[in-house]
Design a protein around this motif. Structure first.
Motif, PDB file in Angstrom:
ATOM      1  N   UNK A 285       6.298  -0.301  -7.050  1.00 59.23           N
ATOM      2  CA  UNK A 285       6.038  -0.766  -5.679  1.00 59.23           C
ATOM      3  C   UNK A 285       4.896  -1.792  -5.664  1.00 59.23           C
ATOM      4  N   UNK A 286       5.117  -2.856  -6.403  1.00 59.60           N
ATOM      5  CA  UNK A 286       4.179  -3.977  -6.469  1.00 59.60           C
ATOM      6  C   UNK A 286       4.954  -5.243  -6.136  1.00 59.60           C
ATOM      7  N   UNK A 287       4.688  -5.825  -4.990  1.00 57.60           N
ATOM      8  CA  UNK A 287       5.390  -7.037  -4.580  1.00 57.60           C
ATOM      9  C   UNK A 287       4.425  -8.047  -3.993  1.00 57.60           C
ATOM     10  N   UNK A 288       4.829  -9.299  -3.954  1.00 60.71           N
ATOM     11  CA  UNK A 288       3.902 -10.329  -3.472  1.00 60.71           C
ATOM     12  C   UNK A 288       3.618 -10.211  -1.979  1.00 60.71           C
ATOM     13  N   UNK A 289       4.558  -9.636  -1.217  1.00 62.28           N
ATOM     14  CA  UNK A 289       4.307  -9.463   0.218  1.00 62.28           C
ATOM     15  C   UNK A 289       3.357  -8.298   0.460  1.00 62.28           C
ATOM     16  N   UNK A 290       3.659  -7.133  -0.110  1.00 62.21           N
ATOM     17  CA  UNK A 290       2.787  -5.991   0.175  1.00 62.21           C
ATOM     18  C   UNK A 290       1.394  -6.157  -0.425  1.00 62.21           C
ATOM     19  N   UNK A 291       1.268  -6.849  -1.563  1.00 68.15           N
ATOM     20  CA  UNK A 291      -0.066  -7.105  -2.116  1.00 68.15           C
ATOM     21  C   UNK A 291      -0.851  -8.074  -1.236  1.00 68.15           C
ATOM     22  N   UNK A 292      -0.168  -9.056  -0.694  1.00 69.75           N
ATOM     23  CA  UNK A 292      -0.831  -9.994   0.220  1.00 69.75           C
ATOM     24  C   UNK A 292      -1.329  -9.263   1.462  1.00 69.75           C
ATOM     25  N   UNK A 293      -0.485  -8.391   2.003  1.00 73.25           N
ATOM     26  CA  UNK A 293      -0.868  -7.654   3.209  1.00 73.25           C
ATOM     27  C   UNK A 293      -2.018  -6.685   2.947  1.00 73.25           C
ATOM     28  N   UNK A 294      -2.055  -6.116   1.747  1.00 71.85           N
ATOM     29  CA  UNK A 294      -3.099  -5.146   1.417  1.00 71.85           C
ATOM     30  C   UNK A 294      -4.442  -5.787   1.084  1.00 71.85           C
ATOM     31  N   UNK A 295      -4.417  -6.960   0.419  1.00 73.57           N
ATOM     32  CA  UNK A 295      -5.659  -7.491  -0.136  1.00 73.57           C
ATOM     33  C   UNK A 295      -6.024  -8.912   0.305  1.00 73.57           C
ATOM     34  N   UNK A 296      -5.202  -9.530   1.145  1.00 70.30           N
ATOM     35  CA  UNK A 296      -5.509 -10.914   1.503  1.00 70.30           C
ATOM     36  C   UNK A 296      -5.429 -11.186   3.001  1.00 70.30           C
ATOM     37  N   UNK A 297      -5.195 -10.165   3.787  1.00 73.50           N
ATOM     38  CA  UNK A 297      -5.115 -10.367   5.232  1.00 73.50           C
ATOM     39  C   UNK A 297      -6.489 -10.644   5.838  1.00 73.50           C
ATOM     40  N   UNK A 298      -7.504  -9.931   5.363  1.00 73.49           N
ATOM     41  CA  UNK A 298      -8.855 -10.080   5.913  1.00 73.49           C
ATOM     42  C   UNK A 298      -9.796 -10.659   4.862  1.00 73.49           C
ATOM     43  N   UNK A 299      -9.364 -11.772   4.288  1.00 72.74           N
ATOM     44  CA  UNK A 299     -10.165 -12.369   3.219  1.00 72.74           C
ATOM     45  C   UNK A 299      -9.594 -11.989   1.863  1.00 72.74           C
ATOM     46  N   UNK A 300      -9.847 -12.817   0.885  1.00 73.59           N
ATOM     47  CA  UNK A 300      -9.291 -12.609  -0.451  1.00 73.59           C
ATOM     48  C   UNK A 300     -10.114 -11.577  -1.222  1.00 73.59           C
ATOM     49  N   UNK A 301      -9.428 -10.527  -1.681  1.00 76.70           N
ATOM     50  CA  UNK A 301     -10.087  -9.477  -2.467  1.00 76.70           C
ATOM     51  C   UNK A 301      -9.388  -9.385  -3.820  1.00 76.70           C
ATOM     52  N   UNK A 302      -9.601 -10.398  -4.663  1.00 75.53           N
ATOM     53  CA  UNK A 302      -8.873 -10.497  -5.920  1.00 75.53           C
ATOM     54  C   UNK A 302      -9.201  -9.367  -6.885  1.00 75.53           C
ATOM     55  N   UNK A 303     -10.466  -8.995  -6.969  1.00 78.34           N
ATOM     56  CA  UNK A 303     -10.867  -7.941  -7.906  1.00 78.34           C
ATOM     57  C   UNK A 303     -10.197  -6.618  -7.556  1.00 78.34           C
ATOM     58  N   UNK A 304     -10.209  -6.277  -6.270  1.00 81.39           N
ATOM     59  CA  UNK A 304      -9.556  -5.029  -5.842  1.00 81.39           C
ATOM     60  C   UNK A 304      -8.049  -5.086  -6.084  1.00 81.39           C
ATOM     61  N   UNK A 305      -7.437  -6.256  -5.852  1.00 75.81           N
ATOM     62  CA  UNK A 305      -5.995  -6.390  -6.067  1.00 75.81           C
ATOM     63  C   UNK A 305      -5.662  -6.223  -7.548  1.00 75.81           C
ATOM     64  N   UNK A 306      -6.435  -6.839  -8.419  1.00 74.59           N
ATOM     65  CA  UNK A 306      -6.186  -6.702  -9.859  1.00 74.59           C
ATOM     66  C   UNK A 306      -6.337  -5.245 -10.304  1.00 74.59           C
ATOM     67  N   UNK A 307      -7.369  -4.570  -9.804  1.00 75.02           N
ATOM     68  CA  UNK A 307      -7.571  -3.156 -10.157  1.00 75.02           C
ATOM     69  C   UNK A 307      -6.393  -2.304  -9.695  1.00 75.02           C
ATOM     70  N   UNK A 308      -5.910  -2.595  -8.500  1.00 75.42           N
ATOM     71  CA  UNK A 308      -4.784  -1.842  -7.946  1.00 75.42           C
ATOM     72  C   UNK A 308      -3.527  -2.042  -8.804  1.00 75.42           C
ATOM     73  N   UNK A 309      -3.268  -3.273  -9.208  1.00 74.26           N
ATOM     74  CA  UNK A 309      -2.095  -3.584 -10.037  1.00 74.26           C
ATOM     75  C   UNK A 309      -2.201  -2.880 -11.381  1.00 74.26           C
ATOM     76  N   UNK A 310      -3.371  -2.974 -12.010  1.00 69.08           N
ATOM     77  CA  UNK A 310      -3.556  -2.347 -13.326  1.00 69.08           C
ATOM     78  C   UNK A 310      -3.360  -0.838 -13.253  1.00 69.08           C
ATOM     79  N   UNK A 311      -3.893  -0.235 -12.204  1.00 66.59           N
ATOM     80  CA  UNK A 311      -3.764   1.215 -12.047  1.00 66.59           C
ATOM     81  C   UNK A 311      -2.291   1.605 -11.879  1.00 66.59           C
ATOM     82  N   UNK A 312      -1.551   0.844 -11.064  1.00 65.68           N
ATOM     83  CA  UNK A 312      -0.138   1.159 -10.825  1.00 65.68           C
ATOM     84  C   UNK A 312       0.670   1.035 -12.115  1.00 65.68           C
ATOM     85  N   UNK A 313       0.390   0.007 -12.906  1.00 64.68           N
ATOM     86  CA  UNK A 313       1.122  -0.175 -14.171  1.00 64.68           C
ATOM     87  C   UNK A 313       0.767   0.927 -15.160  1.00 64.68           C
ATOM     88  N   UNK A 314      -0.520   1.238 -15.251  1.00 61.54           N
ATOM     89  CA  UNK A 314      -0.952   2.303 -16.173  1.00 61.54           C
ATOM     90  C   UNK A 314      -0.343   3.640 -15.773  1.00 61.54           C
TER      91      UNK A 314
END
Length: 545
Positions: free
Chosen positions: A171-200
């Motif tokens: 459940x990692x997609x460009x729309x849901x990641x944008x909505x979670x981490x880029x709606x209120x400013x860019x939070x790249x570090x949190x987004x990367x951590x979230x992706x890594x955790x989901x893959x692991x």
């Protein structure tokens, strides 16, 4: 099903897939050629719906309106092509998989439009993506990892010889990641951590090792195609130009190149945003999240290089439908020659030019079949000649992408020098390239190279095919005229091309002597003059009155 969608015996070779993705809906109508084990796109349409824009857990009333409006457009196109109802398959992916009101939405689509929606599991979606990739790239014999980044999920599938060894959906997609981490400013570090955790957490890397790994990695989503296009178009530099040499790389990129694009995409500031929006257009809203996600996937799985496929889920649905319709006789690995033609045409032609190419090929086939009824050309036209002619039609305008004058000459050079057409002999490639070279402007001279280098029989065939493609290109690009039928008038050893007004019913009671001459008509008459001079036969053009 809705009474407007009925079986029609004249449309038995047409198949349709509708891909209801999280970000966009896609319609694909193809003409199937079972003897050749291939299909040709007839119509494509894409609508930016974004099903999960208002809510990640349900289909909002606004999204439902957008969806139904898009599906209504699709239905109108399907009806215009008379596609049989049993040849239509509509599938939905992550947004509907997760929607609490999935059942209600599916019922509404059926009640309003007569379309049955098949909500795919993540694993089934991954399998169909793999089938789509096999229709585009010659990777049937290899163990291939296919990665498809969607709006709401990313599918991973490992397959070999048409069999799926592993299918995983995250459940990692460009729309849901944008909505979670880029709606209120860019939070790249949190987004990367979230992706890594989901893959692991998914143990994806371990599962790939347990399935004996993979030899090739293929990316098939719109996000991945957009990143590849950015690399080869010079995104992030001040110079945007087509580089013919670059297209010999066969649409692949490495980890370092990907990281370079991601770095540029993540630059903040108004200037970068303007650049991003200008290049990626509607995809610009989600491209940062999609690119970061792909970069993290490369790192997590140790990927060094990725090849890109233009075909994905929609084409996989078509392949699956063909396999069922023809009772298992559809060969996933057949006709690598023709698929290499379609691969080059799809990559270098935009949507509009691809539609023109399809139309050109259809006209050429009608004329070819009509002329083949006559056995008095001192040469016999066969099915291979039709393949060369259709290939040239699909590739005749690829040179336009260079932006240089004389696109027909550019098409010739791309085909001749690009090593794109697989399993064709040197002479066959030369023949196809020459047909694109002489589709317009000067008529070829038989006593000059490279035409004179052909065998006598090939030269005779080339001239006939050259006349056909020149006629077809004129009719294809005409805003007024289209081909209705070709008649062989055996008693008088002549032919008749019956034309019609484009997008209207045919009017065949006119004569070319009875209408005011138009530029298209004058060009046609020049080609008819070539035909008469070379073959000493009459060809009458019947214009609509």
């Amino acid at each position: 099903m809705n009474s407007n969608l009925q079986s029609n015996p004249t449309s038995s070779q047409l198949f349709t897939s509708i891909d209801m993705g999280t970000n966009s809906f896609k319609l694909l109508i193809v003409h199937a050629d079972p003897p050749g084990r291939s299909f040709v796109p007839v119509e494509r349409l894409k609508e930016p719906v974004v099903l999960s824009r208002e809510s990640a857990i349900s289909i909002s009333s606004q999204s439902q309106v957008r969806a139904l409006q898009s599906l209504q457009k699709f239905k109108s196109l399907i009806l215009s092509h008379n596609v049989s109802c049993d040849r239509i398959r509509c599938v939905a992916t992550e947004a509907l998989r997760q929607a609490e009101n999935q059942k209600q939405f599916v019922e509404t689509v059926y009640e309003d439009l007569g379309l049955r929606v098949d909500v795919l599991s993540g694993e089934e979606e991954a399998r169909l993506v793999y089938l789509g990739v096999l229709q585009f790239l010659p990777v049937f014999e290899k163990s291939v990892l296919c990665i498809d980044i969607g709006g709401g999920s990313t599918e991973f599938v490992v397959g070999k010889r048409g069999d799926v060894k592993l299918a995983v959906s995250l459940k990692l997609g460009h729309v849901n990641l944008t909505q979670m981490f880029m709606k209120n400013g860019v939070e790249l570090t949190k987004m990367r951590d979230f992706i890594r955790h989901a893959i692991d957490e998914s143990r994806l890397a371990d599962k790939l090792k347990e399935s004996d790994g993979f030899e090739v990695v293929v990316g098939s989503s719109g996000t991945i195609r957009a990143i590849e296009n950015a690399l080869f178009s010079g995104y992030g530099t001040d110079l945007y130009q087509f580089n013919l040499e670059g297209y010999k790389r066969d649409w692949r990129f490495g980890r370092r190149e990907l990281s370079g694009v991601v770095e540029k995409l993540c630059n903040e500031g108004d200037e970068e945003q303007i650049r991003r929006e200008g290049f990626f257009k509607r995809r610009s809203e989600f491209i940062v999240a999609g690119a970061v996600l792909l970069e993290e996937i490369f790192k997590a799985l140790g990927i060094e290089e990725m090849e890109v496929s233009e075909y994905a889920l929609a084409e996989g649905v078509i392949a699956d439908s063909l396999a069922k319709a023809f009772e298992g006789s559809y060969d996933l690995n057949a006709n690598a020659r023709w698929r290499s033609v379609m691969r080059l045409a799809t990559r270098l032609n935009g949507k509009k030019r691809m539609n023109h190419a399809v139309h050109c090929a259809n006209i050429a086939k009608e004329i070819f079949v009509g002329l083949r009824k006559c056995n008095d050309f001192s040469v016999i036209l066969d099915d291979k000649d039709l393949e060369y002619l259709e290939a040239a039609c699909f590739l005749h305008n690829i040179g336009i992408i260079t932006g240089k004058k004389g696109y027909h000459k550019q098409s010739y050079h791309i085909i001749k020098n690009g090593d794109h057409l697989h399993s064709y002999t040197v002479e066959e490639v030369e023949l196809i390239a020459m047909l694109t070279r002489y589709q317009r402007k000067k008529f070829p001279k038989l006593d000059r190279a490279p035409v004179k280098n052909f065998t006598v029989e090939t030269r005779r065939k080339f001239i006939i095919m050259c006349l056909i493609i020149r006629l077809s290109v004129i009719l294809q690009r005409s805003e007024k005229l289209d081909l209705q039928e070709v008649e062989f008038l055996e008693p008088s050893e002549s032919f008749k091309l019956v034309l019609k007004e484009r997008n209207q019913e045919p009017l065949v009671n006119g004569s070319h002597d009875q209408v005011k001459k138009k530029p298209d008509a004058l060009l046609l008459e020049q080609e008819i003059a070539h035909f008469k001079r070379l073959f000493k036969k009459e060809m009458l053009v019947v214009f609509p009155s």
